[in-house]
Design a protein around this motif. Structure first.
Motif: not given
Ligand SMILES: Nc1ncnc2c1ncn2[C@@H]1O[C@H](COP(=O)(O)OP(=O)(O)OP(=O)(O)O)[C@@H](O)[C@H]1O
Ligand SMILES: [Mg+2]
Length: 244
Positions: A13-15, A45-47, A55-58
């Motif tokens: 999950a990512k907000r 998709k890219t996230t 590149f981003y921690p979930p």
């Protein structure tokens, strides 16, 4: 081994502020397969690639690769584990030559510069950029920059390659070329996840397809199942085919 689960994503999950970009996403990729990932613009998709590759921690969820929990590792460590990705918007080192760009990847596996250069030449041949090896990366056409993205990723000798819309803007001949390249990588034992809006490419290349809509998985199956799934047609394919 071929057919074993190589990548497993569980409850990701990512907000971003008010946008739930990815919500409770789970899927897996088996060694040796090509997994297609499709969905409307902004469906996450890219996230998802960004979270898998560090590149981003979930916000929540786990990423397991080859049996190891790699959640939250920084990108260079994820790459060292054998996962490499391309960027939807090409990001070459513009001042460096094409071959030097690829060597930033090959040096990771071959600390000897001569070996790293030989390997980079092989990769450039594979993607059709051998003749441009000594050009400055910043002076390549958009399409050649996209080829270079693939070459740089391949240079790191990944086990799993994540391709983010590498076919956008290509003409039919170039799409056919890109499809041949991806199929040949799979035949050499690479596992590939393909994020792509070029439907005929995704449908003919993929062993399985995962469909995202608003950050969640709405369908998963083989290309035939996906192309006849009413939810997929409503959320994505209908509009997409009308546009095509
Ligand atoms: N760094 C960020 N900051 C804020 N919002 C973001 C960020 N990255 C993505 N988003 C938002 O998250 C959602 C999912 O975006 P994402 O780029 O993952 O979609 P996508 O499926 O790759 O779309 P496309 O097909 O257009 O490339 C979108 O609403 C997007 O605006
Ligand atoms: Mg995207």
């Amino acid at each position: 081994m071929k057919g074993d689960i190589l990548l497993e994503v569980e409850g990701l999950a990512k907000r971003f502020g008010g946008v739930q970009a990815v919500a409770d996403l789970s899927f897996h990729v088996r060694e040796g397969e090509i997994l297609g990932m499709i969905g409307p613009n902004g469906s996450g998709k890219t996230t998802t690639f960004n979270m898998i590759t560090g590149f981003y921690p979930p916000d929540r969820g786990r990423v397991r690769f080859a049996g190891r929990d790699i959640t939250g590792l920084p990108p260079y460590e994820v790459c060292g584990c054998g996962i490499c990705r391309t960027f939807q918007v090409a990001k070459p080192f513009r001042e460096l030559t094409v071959i030097r760009n690829v060597m930033t990847g090959t040096l990771l596996r071959h600390p000897d510069p001569a070996l790293a250069e030989t390997r980079a030449e092989e990769v450039l041949r594979a993607v059709g950029l051998a003749e441009r090896a000594q050009m400055q990366a910043g002076s390549l056409t958009t399409i050649d920059q996209r080829r270079l993205e693939v070459a740089r990723a391949l240079g790191t000798a990944p086990r799993l390659l994540l391709l983010d819309e590498t076919m956008a803007g290509l003409n039919p001949t170039e799409v056919a070329e890109a499809m041949r390249l991806i199929a040949s990588l799979r035949d050499q034992g690479l596992t590939v996840v393909v994020v792509e809006h070029v439907m005929r490419a995704v449908m003919s290349l993929s062993d399985r397809i995962v469909v995202l809509d608003q950050g969640t998985k709405i369908a998963e199956g083989n290309p035939r199942e996906i192309s006849s799934d009413p939810r997929v047609i409503q959320a994505y394919l209908g509009a997409e085919y009308q546009r095509a």
